[in-house]
Design an enzyme around this catalytic site. Sequence first.
Site, PDB file in Angstrom:
ATOM      1  N   CYS A  50       0.817  -1.213   0.000  1.00 40.60           N
ATOM      2  CA  CYS A  50       0.000   0.000   0.000  1.00 40.60           C
ATOM      3  C   CYS A  50       0.849   1.260   0.000  1.00 40.60           C
ATOM      4  O   CYS A  50       0.415   2.297  -0.489  1.00 40.60           O
ATOM      5  CB  CYS A  50      -0.917   0.017   1.226  1.00 40.60           C
ATOM      6  SG  CYS A  50      -2.150  -1.291   1.237  1.00 40.60           S
ATOM      7  N   ARG A  52       4.417   1.389  -0.805  1.00 40.75           N
ATOM      8  CA  ARG A  52       5.698   1.398  -1.498  1.00 40.75           C
ATOM      9  C   ARG A  52       5.661   0.539  -2.756  1.00 40.75           C
ATOM     10  O   ARG A  52       4.897  -0.425  -2.859  1.00 40.75           O
ATOM     11  CB  ARG A  52       6.814   0.912  -0.576  1.00 40.75           C
ATOM     12  CG  ARG A  52       6.806  -0.577  -0.283  1.00 40.75           C
ATOM     13  CD  ARG A  52       7.909  -0.977   0.692  1.00 40.75           C
ATOM     14  NE  ARG A  52       7.691  -0.416   2.011  1.00 40.75           N
ATOM     15  CZ  ARG A  52       8.474   0.509   2.560  1.00 40.75           C
ATOM     16  NH1 ARG A  52       9.539   0.957   1.928  1.00 40.75           N
ATOM     17  NH2 ARG A  52       8.204   0.978   3.765  1.00 40.75           N
ATOM     18  N   GLU A 112       4.559  -2.802  11.685  1.00 41.45           N
ATOM     19  CA  GLU A 112       3.466  -3.468  10.975  1.00 41.45           C
ATOM     20  C   GLU A 112       3.896  -4.872  10.538  1.00 41.45           C
ATOM     21  O   GLU A 112       4.995  -5.069  10.016  1.00 41.45           O
ATOM     22  CB  GLU A 112       3.068  -2.634   9.752  1.00 41.45           C
ATOM     23  CG  GLU A 112       1.835  -3.141   9.040  1.00 41.45           C
ATOM     24  CD  GLU A 112       1.412  -2.204   7.917  1.00 41.45           C
ATOM     25  OE1 GLU A 112       0.215  -2.131   7.644  1.00 41.45           O
ATOM     26  OE2 GLU A 112       2.294  -1.553   7.321  1.00 41.45           O
ATOM     27  N   GLN A 118       3.899  -9.902   2.570  1.00 47.11           N
ATOM     28  CA  GLN A 118       3.935  -9.328   1.222  1.00 47.11           C
ATOM     29  C   GLN A 118       5.304  -9.529   0.579  1.00 47.11           C
ATOM     30  O   GLN A 118       5.405  -9.765  -0.634  1.00 47.11           O
ATOM     31  CB  GLN A 118       3.564  -7.849   1.302  1.00 47.11           C
ATOM     32  CG  GLN A 118       2.109  -7.624   1.680  1.00 47.11           C
ATOM     33  CD  GLN A 118       1.823  -6.197   2.107  1.00 47.11           C
ATOM     34  OE1 GLN A 118       2.660  -5.514   2.691  1.00 47.11           O
ATOM     35  NE2 GLN A 118       0.626  -5.727   1.812  1.00 47.11           N
ATOM     36  N   GLU A 190      -5.730  -9.367   2.282  1.00 50.50           N
ATOM     37  CA  GLU A 190      -5.229  -9.477   3.644  1.00 50.50           C
ATOM     38  C   GLU A 190      -5.630  -8.276   4.499  1.00 50.50           C
ATOM     39  O   GLU A 190      -6.021  -8.433   5.669  1.00 50.50           O
ATOM     40  CB  GLU A 190      -3.698  -9.610   3.620  1.00 50.50           C
ATOM     41  CG  GLU A 190      -3.095  -9.846   4.988  1.00 50.50           C
ATOM     42  CD  GLU A 190      -1.588 -10.069   4.923  1.00 50.50           C
ATOM     43  OE1 GLU A 190      -1.003 -10.427   5.955  1.00 50.50           O
ATOM     44  OE2 GLU A 190      -1.008  -9.879   3.836  1.00 50.50           O
TER      45      GLU A 190
END
Length: 422
Positions: A50, A52, A112, A118, A190
């Site tokens: 989201c 980068r 996070e 990811q 996700e």
Amino acid sequence: MPLFTIGISHHTAPIEIREKVAIARSEYSDRARELSSLPGVEEVVIVGTCNRTEIYCLSTVVGKQNLVDWVHRVNNIPPGELDEHLYQHEGEDATRHLIRVASGLDSLVLGETQILGQLKDAWQQSHEAGSLGKVLDRLFQHTFNAAKNIRTHSGISDHTVSVAYTAVVLARQIFGDLGSKTVVLVGAGEMIQLCGRYLRDHGIANLLIVNRSREKAEELAAEMGATAMTLDRLGEALPRADILISSTASPEPVIRLADIKAALRERRRRPMFLVDIAVPRDIDPAISKIKDVYLYTIDDLQQVVDENMEQRNAAALAAVDEVDESVDGFMRWLSGIRVSRTLKKIREQSHEYEDELTERALRKLEAGQSPSEVLGQMAKTLTNKILHLPSKRLREAAENQDYEVLKAADRIFRKEDPDQEQ
């Protein structure tokens, strides 16, 4: 070729810029193969989240410029327009950056956890695309282990803070008790799954999952006790939405100005809280100007994130030494690989000289020349051939006052002291 990464993130560009260069997950394989074919570029992994878009590769100086040109070209952006937003890291800096990203130390929300999954997905995609080589494969696997250790030892993930969680916190700040509210989640990835779980934990009873794939929507709805709807029924779901959180992979907005205006009329102007955590954006930015609508993008969440960071900042400071240690470990391996390649070339060249001179010596012996004379000539010629190129490079280094090379050569070729060996 040096290890190299080029990227753009929330640190260097607003969402309006980031969404222009976002690479859809479905395109990773094709894009990786395309990048691998650029002159001066080898081994490619594409990372997209989201916040980068990054490309990891092995690259020459020419390859670096080809990467920058490619990013502009494929996104129809004039050359140079992204230069102030792109960052580049090489070698040790690239390794440190990736480990920080994987550990959650570079995220919009410090610590996070979603980013590690990811990265693993990006690594797998590159593996399937055939763009993953020995160096990047080792780098990413080393990074996965390092991130796990850093999170465990530093405690940076002990306190639940993520983009998904922050969206829920923001909803609570606006509405207070969420128990009586209806929430519409658009997408089934996700981030949406996490939002759904957090919302359930906060007492949401009315939850709708809207997704393009009916099967995925129903699967997620069954897990959360929600109602599943397909995206073509979005117009039916919107009027019911007190809170809407959207995160799809659509390249275009899925929620438009006219959709929200129609929903508000049916709601008799009851307020709507919309959170867009997709890049590119799912919700038309023009909607933010409508009265009775509160629209937040992923960048807006930073204000809430800051309120949850105090406990993690101390953990991040504690993680610095572990990051450095992990970087050193990989760089030692990489240096070993480079030394092995150099030694291999030296051995191959030496064996070529050996074969050539042995053959020449045998011919001389067959012709009746003195063995001692032939062996002497062979030894002298072999020595001259092996030392020719190093001698040339050392003379060049002396002329250029390249003292690092001269120092290294002195250390490599200095005869060992027998007394020190005992």
